[in-house]
Design a protein around this motif. Sequence first.
Motif, PDB file in Angstrom:
ATOM      1  N   ASP A  91       0.810  -1.222   0.000  1.00  0.00           N
ATOM      2  CA  ASP A  91       0.000   0.000   0.000  1.00  0.00           C
ATOM      3  C   ASP A  91       0.839   1.266   0.000  1.00  0.00           C
ATOM      4  O   ASP A  91       0.284   2.369   0.015  1.00  0.00           O
ATOM      5  N   GLY A  92       2.160   1.128   0.007  1.00  0.00           N
ATOM      6  CA  GLY A  92       3.008   2.316  -0.007  1.00  0.00           C
ATOM      7  C   GLY A  92       2.951   3.084   1.294  1.00  0.00           C
ATOM      8  O   GLY A  92       2.739   4.300   1.299  1.00  0.00           O
ATOM      9  N   ALA A  93       3.127   2.389   2.415  1.00  0.00           N
ATOM     10  CA  ALA A  93       3.061   3.024   3.725  1.00  0.00           C
ATOM     11  C   ALA A  93       4.213   4.011   3.896  1.00  0.00           C
ATOM     12  O   ALA A  93       5.261   3.912   3.245  1.00  0.00           O
ATOM     13  N   SER A  94       4.003   4.943   4.811  1.00  0.00           N
ATOM     14  CA  SER A  94       5.016   5.953   5.095  1.00  0.00           C
ATOM     15  C   SER A  94       6.155   5.333   5.912  1.00  0.00           C
ATOM     16  O   SER A  94       6.001   4.270   6.512  1.00  0.00           O
ATOM     17  N   PRO A  95       7.329   5.999   5.935  1.00  0.00           N
ATOM     18  CA  PRO A  95       8.440   5.470   6.748  1.00  0.00           C
ATOM     19  C   PRO A  95       8.070   5.298   8.209  1.00  0.00           C
ATOM     20  O   PRO A  95       8.517   4.344   8.852  1.00  0.00           O
ATOM     21  N   ALA A  96       7.279   6.220   8.764  1.00  0.00           N
ATOM     22  CA  ALA A  96       6.890   6.083  10.165  1.00  0.00           C
ATOM     23  C   ALA A  96       6.045   4.839  10.379  1.00  0.00           C
ATOM     24  O   ALA A  96       6.200   4.125  11.390  1.00  0.00           O
ATOM     25  N   GLU A  97       5.136   4.554   9.456  1.00  0.00           N
ATOM     26  CA  GLU A  97       4.309   3.358   9.586  1.00  0.00           C
ATOM     27  C   GLU A  97       5.148   2.091   9.423  1.00  0.00           C
ATOM     28  O   GLU A  97       4.950   1.106  10.153  1.00  0.00           O
ATOM     29  N   ILE A  98       6.080   2.098   8.491  1.00  0.00           N
ATOM     30  CA  ILE A  98       6.962   0.951   8.312  1.00  0.00           C
ATOM     31  C   ILE A  98       7.778   0.704   9.581  1.00  0.00           C
ATOM     32  O   ILE A  98       7.941  -0.442  10.039  1.00  0.00           O
ATOM     33  N   GLU A  99       8.291   1.784  10.171  1.00  0.00           N
ATOM     34  CA  GLU A  99       9.098   1.645  11.381  1.00  0.00           C
ATOM     35  C   GLU A  99       8.286   1.069  12.532  1.00  0.00           C
ATOM     36  O   GLU A  99       8.749   0.201  13.276  1.00  0.00           O
ATOM     37  N   GLU A 100       7.049   1.509  12.686  1.00  0.00           N
ATOM     38  CA  GLU A 100       6.189   0.986  13.748  1.00  0.00           C
ATOM     39  C   GLU A 100       5.894  -0.499  13.520  1.00  0.00           C
ATOM     40  O   GLU A 100       5.911  -1.306  14.466  1.00  0.00           O
TER      41      GLU A 100
END
Length: 869
Positions: free
Chosen positions: A519-528
């Motif tokens: 879904d192309g998540a943001s870096p912050a979402e990937i990190e979480e």
Amino acid sequence: MASFSKHDVRRGLNAVRWPLFWTRVGMCAEALWQATWPLVTVVLAVFAVLMLGLQDSVIVEVVWAAAVIAALAALAALIYAFARFRLPTRAAALVRLDETLPGRPLQALMDTQAVGDADAASTAVWRAHQSRMAERAAAARPVPADLRIARRDPYALRYVAALIFAVALIFGSVWRVGSVATMTPGAGADLATGPVWEGWAESPRYTGRPTIYLNDIAEGPLEVPAGSLITLRLYGEVGALTVAETVSGRAGELPPASASEQDFTVVQSGEITINGPGGRTWSVAVLPDDAPKVAILNDPDADALGEMSLPFTASDDYGVEAGEARIALNLEAVDRRHGLATPPESRPTLTIPLPMPIAGNRARFEESLIEDFSEHPWANLPVTVVLSVLDAAEQQSETAPRAIILPGRRFFDPLAAAVIEQRRDLLWSRDNATRVAQILRAVAHRPDDVFRTEVDQLRLRRAVNRLETLASYGLTDEQQDDIARDLWDLALAIEEGDLSSALERLRRAKERLNQAMRDGASPAEIEELMRELRRATDDYMRQLSRQAELDNQNNDEDGQQSGNQNQMQMNQDDLQRMMDRIQELMEQGRMAEAEQALQELQEMLENMRVTQGEGQGGQSPGEQAMEGLADTLREQQGLSDQAFRDLQEQFNPGAQAGENQGNEGRNGGQGRGNQHSQGGEGQGEESDGQQGGEGGQQDGNGGQGEQSLADRQQALRDELRRQQGSLPGAGTPEGDAARDALDRAGRAMDGAEQALRQDDFAGAIDNQSQAMEALREGMRALGEAMQQEAQNSQQGQGLSESDRRADARDPLGRDPGSNGSVGTEEGLLQGEDVYRRARDLLDEIRRRSGEGERPDVELDYLKRLLDRF
């Protein structure tokens, strides 16, 4: 006997002539002071006031009134003096002097012999008596005056007047007394040499500039801020002085140019002229008050939980007073398909106050607007945002509308995302209610394929039935919001899960991470999500370790030996490097490779079979006791966290709902059910229906959710009492220290239970903290006892420490801890991810401590955390 004639009597009286004179003078002074002290008091007070110049600081009417009062007081004092004063006579002075001598000799000298003057003996005695009285009279001294009048002046007004007069002599001036003459009626003509004026230019307070005394400003240019108040006072003959000005821009009724009092505000550049004797002209230049400025620095960022951060900058020449952000739906940019094809319901523009610096200069600053709009109907939809600021002069500026996507939390579980999408459609328009119910019913048509738990299935079915029933009668605003809230809670439960199996958590974390990459998540979402994967992996490895120990114990009971020839060796560093590689691939945008590496990691973990080294048996009694105490400590921590949340709810009802939802996402995917139905973090993943030392917990399906906190605290106290009965190390100093610490923990738990039953959450938290500290001390003492026992055993068997540690390695190749527990803390807390997590936690604590609307008890708790860490 010597003779004593009348001549001798006169001579004796002449001897007291000077003492008698000075006594009479003193009596005159005494009579004069007693009669004139009120007049002296009034005169001293009046002169003191005039010498201090108080008459120059009040209006002339007050001076006249004070003069009348002073004159009346002086007249009354003068009448009192004439009525009281009496000039003392010579006879009165003689009597006062005679009263100070023994035997009253002066009176005796003035007496004559009444009887017996024909008798020579009687006459001789009389003359001898008068001779002695003459000798005594010769020793007379003047009698001092008695100037004490305390009985006549009980309030000591004379001393008050004298004190004020002394202050006036020191700090005042005698020349100021003459200024009162100019305030008398008819004295205006003698004021200076003609009419005079005074003027002031008072700048607006927010500018911080001082007031200007115009009499000290020479003719010529004069710079004042816009909005300055000009005050002019004209004295003397009316018409002798006039005022002309072009700075106020007044177009209505103007006061006469010769008015004695004139006030006006500077709004434009121009001239101020005072015409007449001593007049002046100023060319006024207005210092402009610029309007404030505000600008959005970048598009908003969002963290993994959807909290928006919008950076902006604001400035003003005298400081920004306030600001706000207005967010409106950008309907033209909305993709009007599916549920959004229906005309939307009218919703008010979102207005959020802009954060201002608490301290420091507001002339120029940069801040970030931080808000969470995840539950708003416009979340993840196109909106326009406008920032506006206001200065002290009520000048307002705003930015041009900026088109953005309103950040909100994103759901990566397909079922949770579907529920959230239908919730958005329901909030978009109530006309979508029937359609939303049909879609949700279609989603739940085959529940075994989409739902992980029956609880989520039942919750969705209940929401759909309720929506269909209410839609047939027409949804109200309250019903619409209520159903939307239920759907939000359901989506959170589905997204974050309530899994008791570590393997299921691992698979779930992997699925969410894969979906986020697609879904192309943001870096912050990937990190979480990566943090969640790491936690799930650690839990899974711990579960494998425990299972391996049980398998080895069963093999030992069957007389079998488990070999380790084919054991898969993998240490913590290898696992850390693999996860770091996966995160690095995602950060570089190589999602296909990252997904492949993630799949390989999961397959490797699922196919891993963990065995113990040869000769390794099951857990010893000490290890079992240590593990049971660790579970008790986690359970106590969970109860303390729940008591703290209840304390927050007690001071701020309803304020914790949204915050708990946000915190749940930060706790590694543990749902709200875990927090309320279990004592602490991570318990649900190990709950196999065991209690006591093997868990001391009930199953993760919410078995404890029906109990009150006090009942759960009592159950935990009973479990600790059971553990104390089987505690090893009896008779050793370390074992006795462990038992003493657990006794203290039990007493603290009893106190916490009593406080919880009385709804004293603050007291319960204090007792629970004491219980946790005592449990830690007991575990440390028990570990020392186990270590001592292990050393004694090694000495008896002759095995080296290196041999034992080599055989006791866990599946990740780690050595056992010094207290006998599986694993060790050596080498932990390493790596960039751990430090980043620590910084995130500290930033979150600082953010919450800066929110003044939180209860005082929570702010104190956060402050203690900051002071400690």
